[in-house]
Design a protein around this motif. Structure first.
Motif, PDB file in Angstrom:
ATOM      1  N   UNK A 125      28.039  89.024 133.616  1.00  0.00           N
ATOM      2  CA  UNK A 125      27.558  89.164 132.237  1.00  0.00           C
ATOM      3  C   UNK A 125      27.210  87.831 131.598  1.00  0.00           C
ATOM      4  N   UNK A 126      26.329  87.903 130.634  1.00  0.00           N
ATOM      5  CA  UNK A 126      26.075  86.760 129.760  1.00  0.00           C
ATOM      6  C   UNK A 126      26.849  87.042 128.482  1.00  0.00           C
ATOM      7  N   UNK A 127      27.828  86.240 128.219  1.00  0.00           N
ATOM      8  CA  UNK A 127      28.693  86.496 127.069  1.00  0.00           C
ATOM      9  C   UNK A 127      28.029  86.050 125.779  1.00  0.00           C
ATOM     10  N   UNK A 128      28.272  86.774 124.737  1.00  0.00           N
ATOM     11  CA  UNK A 128      27.678  86.425 123.448  1.00  0.00           C
ATOM     12  C   UNK A 128      28.740  85.903 122.490  1.00  0.00           C
ATOM     13  N   UNK A 129      29.448  86.825 121.886  1.00  0.00           N
ATOM     14  CA  UNK A 129      30.485  86.392 120.944  1.00  0.00           C
ATOM     15  C   UNK A 129      31.528  87.491 120.842  1.00  0.00           C
ATOM     16  N   UNK A 130      32.676  87.143 120.348  1.00  0.00           N
ATOM     17  CA  UNK A 130      33.705  88.181 120.196  1.00  0.00           C
ATOM     18  C   UNK A 130      33.202  89.301 119.295  1.00  0.00           C
ATOM     19  N   UNK A 131      33.499  90.516 119.665  1.00  0.00           N
ATOM     20  CA  UNK A 131      33.063  91.667 118.888  1.00  0.00           C
ATOM     21  C   UNK A 131      33.731  91.652 117.524  1.00  0.00           C
TER      22      UNK A 131
END
Lengths: 451, 339
Positions: free
Chosen positions: B290-296
């Motif tokens: 995965x390409x991580x984005x930000x904490x939900x």
């Protein structure tokens, strides 16, 4: 002798055949309609007649027809609701069995008025004999040129199909009926849109009861104005009543609306009084879904006026002291009958017939049935009565379709008018199990009883 | 044409005015205002056509029909399926009648839904759990036997607990509208109704996992996640991947360094933003996938935020990712401060 319009020739041998029905003046109204009238004229005559839907709700039929959307290039449908299955109501079955051509003739008139070229009669699946009778009647009418292409040379085409239902009470609700007719599970649709806008196959559709459709025949024959003179005030015409219970002569009667309830129950022309010399205890006036009324309130309104067989008079007093004409299922209880047991029986029916789509009806009907069974079987407590009252309030008005109301109203009325009887069951569990509910068991008569 | 598109209806919900497009439901109008006046919805799902109207939790009172016809509606209406009219006035939490009716619906829903939150995998994410706290009574008045079912494996990834099903039909709509062939539906009627694949068939299409996401209670659960952890001990992180089947936008649920669950991303109303395929959901459980984005973003009122709202401790993958570090600077700063 009261005037009859639908059952005039009920005793004529062979009236269920085309020839005899025609000899007795059948299909004259169809000739009149297709040859001399426009669809708008027919709608106008029905409006003038003041005919109100005979399926239970009592909505003015002509007004319902006038709501039908008429978009270009989109078919319109007439669907006859012959899914009659409310406990105590059996008038449509009687009409279809004995005078099927009255319904077919009414279907042609109504379809012409609505501009429908394909119409359906949705018949309860259990009524196989009636399905065959109707199919034979349709074939006869078609053979004689009253159905099919170019009816009587008028250029109007109409096909009528009989569709057996799956035998579910909920399919008598018009949108569930349409779902079932489309081959889907018979769950009610959420309204709006109403069938007049988006009904069968998403096309404008009118769903009418068997008796309402058959009533268009005398309306055309007599003229709307003349029909409106029969009956009383806003309850015009005649009405089929299926009378059952503890009466001398159970059966289907055609009454002129406005007849006093007392006369209907006690006169020899109709029910002939209470059977076996017993006294009248209560009446469910319009099929099992309407509130039960004790003897004193069914014969007279709270204001002391004579209660009449009309939409307005039966509803006088609201649900506090009144009831509904409903579908005309008139169930009479004598003094020996147990209201608690009867209410449980009705609740059992509605629990069984709930479609299960919405939560209050799905779970609430079962809850009511179980509490009623507990009380009836002598295991109840006083708090159960209040619980029952509370549960029915949580169902009424909160469901997708009126089945929830139909389940709640009998319970509410039974508690409202016969609370003492519920309490007696709780206080005398052993006696209640004798299944003998005679008034002798009560210290005091619970309700005024009419001899 | 442009003028027609600009037409707005003015609606007042609990005294708060809002202007919405014609055809908007009362529920969605309320959602535009947000906050406490948004009616709860157990069966309505904005991404599923035709859903709603069944659970009756979203009942509201229309105290004024419209400017043209100001008469109130005679009964409470399902806000998810009733469209607004210009000048309509709606009462939700300001109507004692609505609050009472909703309380009644919750009590009725709980008749055949056990409050077995301590062992249910949906605990912390269950709308009925929230509703029961908000509206339910501490004790039930129902004293009869509940219906019970054996749990059913719908294939190797999904488990059905009919005991907990509230028959919202959401999973049926998902199967109808998202997959080629629906193999499950509702059998029986009344309180005998049940979700079933009929003779325990499997649900094995590419998007079958979405029935889990739309289930508002713990009736349909993810067998790859069940009992691995409680949701409030996990760390949700938004991530994406280049997926040929779906949008590939998901939420990864971390337990330490391990991705223990993948779900579709949900909005503030608990509805998925985009449905995801089974490959993303079940087969891509490594961070490197995965390409991580930000904490939900988690609603502070949610139990899920309980374990990492006050004391934010991002997983290693966040600590090692400069973009994520930037995005979460405040939380990281707080974490450092608390160390």
């Amino acid at each position: 002798m009261a005037r009859k319009l639908l059952l005039t020739h009920i005793d004529v041998p062979g009236i269920n055949t085309f020839e005899v029905y025609r000899q007795k003046g059948g299909y004259v109204a169809v000739e009149k309609v297709v040859k001399t009238m426009s669809p708008e004229d027919v709608v106008e005559e029905v409006k003038k007649s003041g005919l109100r839907g005979r399926g239970g709700a009592g909505f003015p039929t002509g007004m319902k027809w006038s709501f039908l959307a008429k978009p270009e290039g989109v078919p319109r449908y007439l669907v006859c609701n012959a899914d009659e299955s409310e406990p105590g109501t059996f008038k449509d079955r009687y009409l279809m069995t004995h005078i099927p051509h009255a319904l077919i003739e009414g279907m042609i008139i109504s379809s012409f008025a609505l501009g429908a070229h394909t119409s359906y009669i949705y018949v309860r699946g259990e009524m196989m004999p009636q399905i065959r009778i109707l199919e034979r009647a349709i074939a006869e009418a078609k053979e004689k040129g009253f159905l099919g292409k170019n009816i009587l040379g008028s250029g109007y085409d109409l096909e009528i199909y009989v569709q057996p239902g799956g035998g579910a009470y909920i399919c008598g609700e018009e949108t569930a009926l349409l779902e079932s007719l489309e081959g889907k599970r018979g769950n009610p649709r959420i309204k709006p849109p109403f069938p007049a806008i988006a009904g069968l196959y998403n096309c404008p559709t009118v769903v009418n009861n068997v008796e309402s459709i058959a009533a268009t025949v005398p309306i055309i024959n007599l003229g709307g104005d003349e029909y409106a003179k029969i009956g009383i005030e806003r309850s015009t015409g005649t009405k089929l009543i299926s009378a059952s219970g503890n009466i001398v002569k159970p059966g289907v009667y055609e009454i002129e609306l406005g007849l006093p309830v007392e006369e209907f129950i006690f006169s020899d022309e109709y029910c002939g009084g209470i059977a076996n010399g017993k006294r009248l205890k209560a009446v469910v006036a319009g099929g099992s879904s309407v509130p039960i009324l004790p003897a004193n309130l069914i014969l007279k309104t709270a204001a002391g006026n004579s209660r009449l067989m009309t939409y307005e008079s039966l509803a006088d007093g609201g649900f506090q002291t009144g009831t509904m004409l409903g579908s005309g299922g008139f169930i009479v209880f004598d003094e020996d009958q147990c209201v608690v047991r009867n209410t449980w029986n009705f609740a059992r029916f509605y629990h069984h017939e709930s479609c299960g789509q919405c939560s209050p009806c799905r779970e609430g009907t079962g809850w009511m049935e179980k509490v009623l069974h507990k009380i009836e079987s002598g295991h109840g407590s006083m708090s159960d009565i209040d619980l029952l009252w509370d549960v029915q309030r949580k169902i009424e008005g909160n469901t997708i379709c009126p089945l929830g109301d139909a389940a709640a109203w009998p319970v509410a009325a039974a508690i409202r008018h016969f609370r003492d009887e519920f309490e007696w069951h709780i206080l005398h569990p052993e006696e209640s199990q004798t299944r003998n509910y005679g008034l002798a068991h009560y210290a005091d008569p619970l309700q005024p009883i009419v001899s | 044409m442009a003028e027609a598109e600009d037409v707005k209806f003015k609606v007042t919900i609990d005294g708060i005015p809002v202007e919405v497009a014609p055809g908007t439901s009362i529920l969605n109008a309320a959602r535009q205002i947000g906050g406490d006046i948004v009616p709860p919805a157990m069966c309505y799902y904005s991404k599923l056509e035709g859903s709603g109207g069944k659970c009756r939790t979203c009942l509201v009172k229309v105290s004024k029909g419209s400017e043209k016809d100001p008469r109130p509606m005679p009964k409470l209406v399902a806000s998810c399926r009733t469209t607004v009219m210009d000048g309509m006035e709606v009462q939700n939490i300001t109507s004692p009648e609505v609050v009472e009716a909703r309380k009644g619906v919750v009590e009725i829903l709980l008749i055949n839904h056990p409050l077995d939150c301590p062992i249910c995998d949906q605990a912390g994410e269950c709308k009925l759990q929230d509703l029961s706290y908000e509206h339910g009574s501490a004790h039930t008045r129902y004293e009869f036997d509940r219906r019970t079912f054996e749990r059913i494996d719908l294939g190797d990834k999904i488990q059905l607990h009919m005991n907990r099903c509230i028959l919202c039909y959401r999973c049926v709509y998902v199967a109808n509208q998202l997959t080629d062939q629906r193999v499950h539906g509702i059998l029986g009627r009344g309180d005998h109704s049940e979700i079933s694949t009929y003779i325990e068939n499997v649900i094995d299409n590419d998007f079958s996992g979405n029935v889990i996401d739309v289930c508002p209670v713990g009736a349909l659960t993810d067998k790859t996640f069940r009992f691995k952890n409680r949701v409030w001990f996990t760390k949700p992180v938004d991530a994406h991947r280049d997926c040929p089947t779906c949008s590939g936008k998901v939420t990864l649920w971390y337990k330490g360094e391990e991705v223990i669950r993948v779900t579709a991303r949900k909005d503030e109303f608990g509805e998925v933003e985009e449905f995801i395929c089974n490959t993303c959901r079940y087969d891509q459980k490594k961070t490197s996938d995965w390409i991580l984005e930000e904490p939900t973003e988690i609603d502070p009122h949610s139990v899920i935020s309980a374990n990492h709202y006050e004391l934010f401790n991002p997983p290693k993958v966040v600590k090692e990712n400069p973009v994520l570090q930037e995005k979460n600077r405040e939380q990281l700063a707080r974490t450092e401060k608390l160390k």
